[in-house]
Enzyme design. Structure first.
Site, PDB file in Angstrom:
ATOM      1  CE  LYS A   1       0.579 -12.590 101.775  1.00 52.81           C
ATOM      2  NZ  LYS A   1       1.523 -11.597 101.172  1.00 52.81           N
TER       3      LYS A   1
ATOM      4  CB  SER B   1       0.271  -4.713 103.287  1.00 52.60           C
ATOM      5  OG  SER B   1       0.424  -5.055 104.613  1.00 52.60           O
TER       6      SER B   1
ATOM      7  CB  SER C   1      -2.046 -15.877 100.940  1.00 53.63           C
ATOM      8  OG  SER C   1      -1.310 -14.730 100.651  1.00 53.63           O
TER       9      SER C   1
ATOM     10  CE1 TYR D   1     -10.182  -3.801  87.081  1.00 58.51           C
ATOM     11  CE2 TYR D   1     -10.423  -5.883  88.261  1.00 58.51           C
ATOM     12  CZ  TYR D   1     -10.845  -4.995  87.286  1.00 58.51           C
ATOM     13  OH  TYR D   1     -11.928  -5.306  86.515  1.00 58.51           O
TER      14      TYR D   1
HETATM   15  N1  LIG Z   1      -4.828  -5.317  92.884  1.00 59.69           N
HETATM   16  C1  LIG Z   1      -4.114  -6.231  93.518  1.00 59.69           C
HETATM   17  N2  LIG Z   1      -2.860  -6.567  93.107  1.00 59.69           N
HETATM   18  C2  LIG Z   1      -2.148  -7.522  93.782  1.00 59.69           C
HETATM   19  N3  LIG Z   1      -2.597  -8.182  94.883  1.00 59.69           N
HETATM   20  C3  LIG Z   1      -3.839  -7.865  95.317  1.00 59.69           C
HETATM   21  C4  LIG Z   1      -4.639  -6.891  94.676  1.00 59.69           C
HETATM   22  N4  LIG Z   1      -5.812  -6.807  95.344  1.00 59.69           N
HETATM   23  C5  LIG Z   1      -5.749  -7.666  96.351  1.00 59.69           C
HETATM   24  N5  LIG Z   1      -4.562  -8.308  96.347  1.00 59.69           N
HETATM   25  C6  LIG Z   1      -4.221  -9.349  97.293  1.00 59.69           C
HETATM   26  O1  LIG Z   1      -3.377  -8.823  98.298  1.00 59.69           O
HETATM   27  C7  LIG Z   1      -2.740  -9.969  98.878  1.00 59.69           C
HETATM   28  C8  LIG Z   1      -1.585  -9.543  99.760  1.00 59.69           C
HETATM   29  O2  LIG Z   1      -2.155  -9.004 100.898  1.00 59.69           O
HETATM   30  P1  LIG Z   1      -1.403  -8.003 101.870  1.00 59.69           P
HETATM   31  O3  LIG Z   1      -0.866  -6.866 101.073  1.00 59.69           O
HETATM   32  O4  LIG Z   1      -2.359  -7.692 102.960  1.00 59.69           O
HETATM   33  O5  LIG Z   1      -0.214  -8.904 102.386  1.00 59.69           O
HETATM   34  S1  LIG Z   1       0.694  -8.635 103.664  1.00 59.69           S
HETATM   35  O6  LIG Z   1      -0.017  -9.141 104.824  1.00 59.69           O
HETATM   36  O7  LIG Z   1       0.979  -7.230 103.782  1.00 59.69           O
HETATM   37  O8  LIG Z   1       1.942  -9.388 103.397  1.00 59.69           O
HETATM   38  C9  LIG Z   1      -2.335 -10.793  97.686  1.00 59.69           C
HETATM   39  O9  LIG Z   1      -2.247 -12.121  98.144  1.00 59.69           O
HETATM   40  P2  LIG Z   1      -1.579 -13.291  97.263  1.00 59.69           P
HETATM   41  O10 LIG Z   1      -2.501 -13.468  96.083  1.00 59.69           O
HETATM   42  O11 LIG Z   1      -1.589 -14.465  98.145  1.00 59.69           O
HETATM   43  O12 LIG Z   1      -0.207 -12.854  96.901  1.00 59.69           O
HETATM   44  C10 LIG Z   1      -3.455 -10.533  96.684  1.00 59.69           C
HETATM   45  O13 LIG Z   1      -4.357 -11.589  96.542  1.00 59.69           O
END
Ligand SMILES: Nc1ncnc2c1ncn2[C@@H]1O[C@H](COP(=O)(O)OS(=O)(=O)O)[C@@H](OP(=O)(O)O)[C@H]1O
Length: 305
Positions: A30, A34, A122, A224
């Site tokens: 989170k 990923s 998150s 972004y």
């Molecule tokens: N560009 C962009 N677009 C959307 N989201 C973004 C981006 N950059 C970073 N993030 C942040 O990535 C968070 C999700 O993290 P992960 O992909 O590592 O989650 S997971 O562990 O695989 O489920 C996700 O967490 P949440 O905001 O809690 O949904 C985002 O804050």
């Protein structure tokens, strides 16, 4: 095509193989591991990434299949490319650093970390929504995070435990030099991905390819998104970048205080002050201004609520 170019192309084809990763994205869950980091890195022509989480080092069953099995899971790459795999669980699982070291002692490691308060929320939100989707209810964040009698933070609640970064990081330092681990400031990465990606390019000794053309701020998502080589655009799945609902000022403040000491220990280990408390305090101050002291929705950093 000249003879020399043909010769070069033939050599390149012969060079195309599946290789063990020279770089791992180890977490944290989170934090942008990923999708965002892996997708943004994949814009670079020398990066060959396995998009699926392989869970090789954290699963006894997969690890028992051996390094050759792991190699077969990787995409094909040229000798000059960098093969990357990511599994966010690697960061927190005890056995992983030793197992990675058995594969390579000079591997490059990428670790993206967000403010632990936001990461915890998150993490909870992810579990809650997945239960809700299957038609089940889910207790409140406070039920998990605070002891019913004392109201103290429960450090054994998984979402909290995963955010105590210094504990996990210490285990990696037993096997790898600090200079082998590049830590990406996940909050900054949300606000300014190009700035953080340039540092990653440098760390991996990649030629500088990513430019501001590769990223644009999507107004409706408030995150972004990417401009791809064929001029199409791509945003991450709508499950990335959620709002966190219904956390009171007092609960949020309790978390901020709890993480204060842990964060300091982490800053000391890595020699960088990530200033996490300051950014979350700004959110807290906004919450305070709300008369009923209840947050209806928090979308950290980029958006206001
Ligand atoms: N560009 C962009 N677009 C959307 N989201 C973004 C981006 N950059 C970073 N993030 C942040 O990535 C968070 C999700 O993290 P992960 O992909 O590592 O989650 S997971 O562990 O695989 O489920 C996700 O967490 P949440 O905001 O809690 O949904 C985002 O804050």
């Amino acid at each position: 095509m000249t003879q020399r170019q043909q010769h070069h192309q033939r050599n390149q084809k012969q060079d195309l193989k599946r290789r063990l990763p020279q770089c791992l994205i180890i977490g944290a869950r989170k934090s942008g591991t990923s999708r965002a980091l892996l997708e943004f890195l994949s814009l670079h022509s020398s990066i060959k990434a396995q998009k699926r989480e392989v869970h090789f080092f954290d699963s006894d069953e997969n690890f028992a299949k051996g390094f050759d099995w792991y190699r077969q899971q990787m995409p094909t790459s040229l000798l000059s490319d960098i093969t990357i795999e990511k599994t966010p669980a690697y960061f927190v699982k005890d056995k992983v650093p030793h197992r990675v070291h058995l594969m390579s002692n000079n591997i490059s490691l990428l670790l993206i970390l967000r403010n632990p308060v936001y990461r915890t929320l998150s993490d909870y939100t992810q579990l809650k929504l997945s239960r809700n989707r299957r038609g089940f209810g889910y207790p409140s964040f406070e039920t998990f995070a605070f002891d019913a009698k004392t109201q103290m933070v429960r450090k054994n609640y998984k979402a909290i435990r995963r955010s105590i970064y210094h504990r996990h990081f210490k285990k990696w330092l037993k096997y790898f030099k600090l200079s082998q681990i590049h830590i990406i400031n996940g909050d900054n990465f949300i606000k300014n991905p190009l700035f953080e990606m340039r540092k990653v390019e440098k760390f991996l000794n990649l030629k500088n390819e990513l430019t501001k053309q590769n990223f644009y701020l999507n107004a409706s998502r408030n995150f972004y998104c990417m401009r791809l080589r064929n001029e199409t655009t791509k945003c991450l799945h709508s499950s990335k970048g959620r709002s966190y609902k219904n956390l009171s000022y007092d609960s949020m403040n309790k978390l901020v205080k709890f993480f204060r000491g842990h964060n300091r220990r982490f800053y000391k280990l890595v020699g960088v002050d990530f200033n996490w408390e300051r950014s979350v305090r700004m959110t807290l101050n906004k919450i305070k201004k709300h008369a009923n002291k209840n947050v209806s929705s928090i979308k950290p950093l980029l958006a206001s609520f």
